[in-house]
Motif scaffolding. Structure first.
Motif, PDB file in Angstrom:
ATOM      1  N   THR A 291       0.681  -1.137  -0.095  1.00  0.00           N
ATOM      2  CA  THR A 291      -0.020   0.031  -0.167  1.00  0.00           C
ATOM      3  C   THR A 291       0.857   1.328   0.065  1.00  0.00           C
ATOM      4  O   THR A 291       0.579   2.111  -0.641  1.00  0.00           O
ATOM      5  N   PHE A 292       2.001   1.159   0.899  1.00  0.00           N
ATOM      6  CA  PHE A 292       2.910   2.275   1.051  1.00  0.00           C
ATOM      7  C   PHE A 292       3.547   2.513  -0.695  1.00  0.00           C
ATOM      8  O   PHE A 292       3.570   3.633  -0.861  1.00  0.00           O
ATOM      9  N   GLY A 293       3.871   1.408  -1.250  1.00  0.00           N
ATOM     10  CA  GLY A 293       4.328   1.526  -2.403  1.00  0.00           C
ATOM     11  C   GLY A 293       3.317   2.113  -3.586  1.00  0.00           C
ATOM     12  O   GLY A 293       3.751   2.926  -4.524  1.00  0.00           O
ATOM     13  N   LEU A 294       2.298   1.778  -3.519  1.00  0.00           N
ATOM     14  CA  LEU A 294       1.252   2.217  -4.421  1.00  0.00           C
ATOM     15  C   LEU A 294       1.030   3.640  -4.218  1.00  0.00           C
ATOM     16  O   LEU A 294       0.751   4.594  -5.110  1.00  0.00           O
ATOM     17  N   MET A 295       0.891   4.151  -2.906  1.00  0.00           N
ATOM     18  CA  MET A 295       0.636   5.389  -2.584  1.00  0.00           C
ATOM     19  C   MET A 295       1.648   6.405  -3.066  1.00  0.00           C
ATOM     20  O   MET A 295       1.438   7.415  -3.744  1.00  0.00           O
ATOM     21  N   TYR A 296       3.041   5.879  -2.831  1.00  0.00           N
ATOM     22  CA  TYR A 296       4.041   6.685  -3.346  1.00  0.00           C
ATOM     23  C   TYR A 296       4.178   6.863  -4.751  1.00  0.00           C
ATOM     24  O   TYR A 296       4.721   7.650  -5.541  1.00  0.00           O
ATOM     25  N   TRP A 297       3.663   5.685  -5.366  1.00  0.00           N
ATOM     26  CA  TRP A 297       3.584   5.780  -6.797  1.00  0.00           C
ATOM     27  C   TRP A 297       2.629   6.794  -7.595  1.00  0.00           C
ATOM     28  O   TRP A 297       2.872   7.483  -8.338  1.00  0.00           O
ATOM     29  N   GLN A 298       1.575   6.814  -6.930  1.00  0.00           N
ATOM     30  CA  GLN A 298       0.532   8.075  -7.125  1.00  0.00           C
ATOM     31  C   GLN A 298       1.146   9.386  -6.884  1.00  0.00           C
ATOM     32  O   GLN A 298       0.820  10.354  -7.578  1.00  0.00           O
ATOM     33  N   PHE A 299       1.875   9.509  -5.569  1.00  0.00           N
ATOM     34  CA  PHE A 299       2.564  10.698  -5.369  1.00  0.00           C
ATOM     35  C   PHE A 299       3.752  11.031  -6.632  1.00  0.00           C
ATOM     36  O   PHE A 299       3.735  12.240  -7.121  1.00  0.00           O
TER      37      PHE A 299
ATOM     38  N   ARG B 249       5.135  14.646 -11.070  1.00  0.00           N
ATOM     39  CA  ARG B 249       5.452  14.728 -12.505  1.00  0.00           C
ATOM     40  C   ARG B 249       4.458  15.731 -13.140  1.00  0.00           C
ATOM     41  O   ARG B 249       5.006  16.542 -13.823  1.00  0.00           O
ATOM     42  N   GLU B 250       3.141  15.667 -12.817  1.00  0.00           N
ATOM     43  CA  GLU B 250       2.145  16.373 -13.509  1.00  0.00           C
ATOM     44  C   GLU B 250       2.297  18.045 -13.122  1.00  0.00           C
ATOM     45  O   GLU B 250       2.069  18.956 -13.825  1.00  0.00           O
TER      46      GLU B 250
ATOM     47  N   ASN C  50      -7.629  35.534 -24.830  1.00  0.00           N
ATOM     48  CA  ASN C  50      -7.223  34.159 -24.444  1.00  0.00           C
ATOM     49  C   ASN C  50      -6.078  34.209 -23.385  1.00  0.00           C
ATOM     50  O   ASN C  50      -4.974  34.785 -23.523  1.00  0.00           O
ATOM     51  N   GLY C  51      -6.452  33.957 -22.328  1.00  0.00           N
ATOM     52  CA  GLY C  51      -5.415  33.841 -21.134  1.00  0.00           C
ATOM     53  C   GLY C  51      -5.311  32.533 -20.618  1.00  0.00           C
ATOM     54  O   GLY C  51      -5.651  31.508 -20.883  1.00  0.00           O
ATOM     55  N   GLU C  52      -4.110  32.633 -19.851  1.00  0.00           N
ATOM     56  CA  GLU C  52      -3.668  31.255 -19.349  1.00  0.00           C
ATOM     57  C   GLU C  52      -3.471  31.382 -17.694  1.00  0.00           C
ATOM     58  O   GLU C  52      -3.169  32.452 -17.261  1.00  0.00           O
ATOM     59  N   SER C  53      -3.863  30.351 -16.849  1.00  0.00           N
ATOM     60  CA  SER C  53      -3.674  30.112 -15.489  1.00  0.00           C
ATOM     61  C   SER C  53      -3.112  29.049 -15.043  1.00  0.00           C
ATOM     62  O   SER C  53      -3.386  27.998 -15.823  1.00  0.00           O
ATOM     63  N   PRO C  54      -2.491  28.894 -13.954  1.00  0.00           N
ATOM     64  CA  PRO C  54      -1.697  27.477 -13.754  1.00  0.00           C
ATOM     65  C   PRO C  54      -2.879  26.587 -13.355  1.00  0.00           C
ATOM     66  O   PRO C  54      -3.762  26.843 -12.574  1.00  0.00           O
ATOM     67  N   ALA C  55      -2.708  25.296 -13.992  1.00  0.00           N
ATOM     68  CA  ALA C  55      -3.628  24.412 -13.889  1.00  0.00           C
ATOM     69  C   ALA C  55      -3.314  23.315 -12.400  1.00  0.00           C
ATOM     70  O   ALA C  55      -4.173  22.738 -12.018  1.00  0.00           O
TER      71      ALA C  55
ATOM     72  N   THR D 203      -3.460  22.930  -4.947  1.00  0.00           N
ATOM     73  CA  THR D 203      -3.694  21.927  -5.641  1.00  0.00           C
ATOM     74  C   THR D 203      -3.002  20.555  -5.456  1.00  0.00           C
ATOM     75  O   THR D 203      -3.278  19.281  -5.133  1.00  0.00           O
ATOM     76  N   LEU D 204      -1.566  20.691  -5.472  1.00  0.00           N
ATOM     77  CA  LEU D 204      -0.821  19.510  -5.245  1.00  0.00           C
ATOM     78  C   LEU D 204      -0.813  19.051  -3.885  1.00  0.00           C
ATOM     79  O   LEU D 204      -1.222  17.823  -3.791  1.00  0.00           O
ATOM     80  N   LEU D 205      -1.120  19.869  -2.872  1.00  0.00           N
ATOM     81  CA  LEU D 205      -0.995  19.340  -1.178  1.00  0.00           C
ATOM     82  C   LEU D 205      -2.482  18.887  -1.242  1.00  0.00           C
ATOM     83  O   LEU D 205      -2.598  17.855  -0.479  1.00  0.00           O
ATOM     84  N   SER D 206      -3.379  19.352  -1.890  1.00  0.00           N
ATOM     85  CA  SER D 206      -5.043  18.611  -1.742  1.00  0.00           C
ATOM     86  C   SER D 206      -4.907  17.456  -2.388  1.00  0.00           C
ATOM     87  O   SER D 206      -5.588  16.344  -2.038  1.00  0.00           O
TER      88      SER D 206
END
Length: 630
Positions: A80-88, A93-94, A515-520, A525-528
């Motif tokens: 479970t730890f490994g899967l969680m850190y894989w998602q991290f 990366r995103e 046409n504007g850009e904003s951080p996605a 968002t990362l912490l959430s």
């Protein structure tokens, strides 16, 4: 009996003393527990699994008597730890790919009217170079006659020339002979003779020869004979223009004979509303509303609230080998941006009313890590040669011109002149044509890196154009329209259908798109997302993360303490003791008895188990005998 009791008293006293020492030691341990650490990794791990709020950790301790369950929950826990850190890892990366959201906003406001550039599409025979152009036309006439048996008609000229002009003509003839226009067989027909029946006129490529100073030549060929003749003529035409010492000699504006009527927002234009410049291929050009005076603002959208022009499209005294179309060329661009007529312009047809509706569109990109855009071009390693703000096309042309000066030793006539440089002219730079076409091929293949160096601006304004066409003037109104033009503008009518054209440029609506850009993916968002993953796999909170951090710190502290103790124990190991003689042994035995007492105390202090009360009494028959005796 009395002697036995007297002997037993010290034993009881000794027991009480040991119990007191044990209680005192426990109190000291309780007092020192605040700063002490666990004595082993196993103790640390058991305490953590028994008290943590992370789900599943306690199963590693409570099922320790069942090794199969312990192994199962251990594998499940760490999986479970490994899967969680894989998602991290996916989330990180995103985040570091710096994605953006595209924001589309529709705004409504009064709009500033853009700059409009209009060119005659008629390269002019300027008086400063008229004789050289006449000589070039004469040589071109003979060349076309030799290659295609075409007798090009030439207007009547005054061929009487002075001695200096004759020398200039001989020099021009010499350089044209060094760069002749020739035909060449295609690659698959090179080995066939010229009079072979298998070779016809369509099997020839036409071009001109370019050589460097070492007589290394190549054939600049074109599949179309029209393109080849125009390019060859333009090459010599540019050399003639470059020989003019003062560029102001080519600044011959003919505004009244080109633009017959000009109105903006139902008001007449004047000379303060336009500026003039010369283009080598498009002739005289006029830019309206280019910040030279007060900037125009549209009061309302619609055809009656824009710019309306009536222009002359009849070509008089034109150069037919440079201009093969009739009409005018128009381009809409932002203020403080040069008009690149080759890129953004389009032609206006004679005898046609062209109505161009505009829609403004602004683009704002995020800089920094989100995109490879530049704010003002100051961080682009290319010098801006234009007296305008940074644009991508400005940078690309400046990059090519700087490479041209560096590689060929002179500047291309179509682009601004860098400092301490001069325009290419084969009377001074004999091999510049060879160098230019070689450099142009590298430029198009991005060998020079101009397209990589020049980045898009973070803020840019564009105008989306749509055009409609109708006949102008109509058949029933052309008589009085041309009559009024002849009276007001002294227009001599020779071709009614190809003589004039009308252009209307206006805003289609006041709405403009941004046409504007904003951080996605921000830090929040990362912490959430990390918290969501942590809660999904372990059902924990921020405090659980702190517990895990505490475990890591305790692990590091225990490792340090155990390592320090091991190091101290290694230092306290006794060194090799030399054999003692009898005198040393006697001296050692003569030491005070007080030195021996601590050794006996130390041995008793390290005893961890105390004897029970029953063990102090004698066993077996001897004990019974004593009781009976007593």
């Amino acid at each position: 009996s009395g002697s036995v009791k007297a002997g037993k008293m010290p034993e009881g006293e000794k027991m009480r003393q040991c119990k007191q020492e044990e209680e005192q030691q426990q109190k000291e341990e309780e007092q020192e527990g605040l700063i002490e650490f666990y004595s082993s990794y196993q103790e640390l791990f058991q305490f953590f699994c028994s008290n943590t709020t992370i789900h599943g950790a306690i199963r590693l301790v409570c099922s320790k008597k069942n090794k199969m369950k312990t192994a199962f929950w251990s594998v499940l826990f760490f999986l479970t730890f490994g899967l969680m850190y894989w998602q991290f890892g996916i989330l990180y990366r995103e985040y570091f790919s710096y994605p953006v959201n595209l924001n589309l906003n529709l705004n409504s406001d009064r709009l500033t009217f853009p700059a409009v550039t209009l060119c005659t599409l008629n390269p002019y025979r300027y008086s400063a170079i008229r004789k050289q152009l006449d000589k070039l036309d004469e040589i071109t006439h003979q060349t076309l006659l030799d290659l295609y048996d075409y007798n090009m008609s030439l207007p009547q000229r005054d061929w009487s020339t002075s001695s200096s002009q004759r020398r200039s003509s001989r020099s021009l003839l010499h350089h044209i002979q060094r760069h002749p226009l020739r035909r060449q067989k295609r690659d698959n027909l090179v080995n066939l003779p010229e009079n072979s029946p298998s070779v016809d006129k369509n099997d020839w490529k036409i071009g001109f020869v370019l050589c460097n100073e070492n007589n290394d030549c190549f054939h600049q060929a074109y599949s179309s004979g029209v393109d080849a003749v125009r390019e060859w003529y333009s090459f010599h035409y540019i050399n003639i223009l470059a020989q003019v010492p003062d560029a102001k000699a080519l600044d011959e504006s003919d505004f009244e004979n080109f633009i017959y009527a000009c109105r903006f927002n139902e008001a007449t234009c004047d000379k303060a509303n336009y500026t003039h410049f010369h283009h080598p291929l498009y002739g005289n050009c006029y830019t309206f509303n280019d910040n030279s005076s007060s900037v125009w603002t549209s009061s309302m959208p619609g055809i009656n609230n824009g710019l309306s022009l009536v222009v002359r499209t009849e070509q008089n005294d034109f150069i037919p080998l440079l201009s093969t179309v009739t009409g005018a060329r128009v381009m809409v661009h932002d203020q403080n941006e040069p008009a690149f007529m080759d890129d953004g312009g389009f032609n206006v047809r004679p005898g046609i009313e062209t109505s161009i509706s505009m829609r403004k569109e602004m683009t704002e990109r995020l800089g920094g890590s989100y995109s490879d855009c530049t704010e003002d071009g100051s961080d682009v390693p290319v010098q801006n040669l234009y007296s305008s703000r940074y644009t991508e096309q400005v940078c690309i042309r400046s990059c090519f011109q700087l490479n041209m000066v560096e590689r060929c030793g002179c500047a291309y006539y179509f682009y601004p002149l860098p400092s301490r440089a001069e325009y290419c002219d084969y009377t001074k730079h004999k091999a510049w044509g060879y160098c230019y076409y070689k450099l142009l091929a590298e430029f198009k293949a991005d060998v020079l890196g101009c397209f990589h160096k020049c980045r898009k601006p973070c803020k840019m304004t564009e105008y989306q154009l749509s055009a409609g066409y109708s006949r102008w003037p109509s058949a029933v109104s052309e008589d009085w329209v041309f009559y009024m033009l002849s009276q007001q503008n002294k227009y001599n009518i020779t071709s009614k259908r190809n003589g004039v054209a009308k252009v209307n440029i206006f805003f289609k609506e006041w709405n403009y798109k941004t046409n504007g850009e904003s951080p996605a993916f921000t830090v929040v968002t990362l912490l959430s997302q990390l918290g969501n993953q942590w809660s999904l796999w372990f059902g924990s909170s921020v405090l659980s993360v702190m517990e895990l951090a505490e475990l890591v710190l305790d692990f590091i502290a225990i490792t340090f303490i155990l390592g320090f103790r091991w190091f101290r124990s290694r230092q306290k190991l006794p060194a090799a003791v030399p054999p003692m003689n009898s005198q040393d042994n006697a001296a050692f035995q003569d030491e005070a008895p007080a030195l021996r007492a601590p050794h006996r105390f130390t041995v008793e202090a390290v005893v961890t188990t105390l004897p029970s009360y029953n063990s102090l009494e004698p066993r077996g028959p001897s004990r019974d005998g004593e009781e009976g005796h007593e």
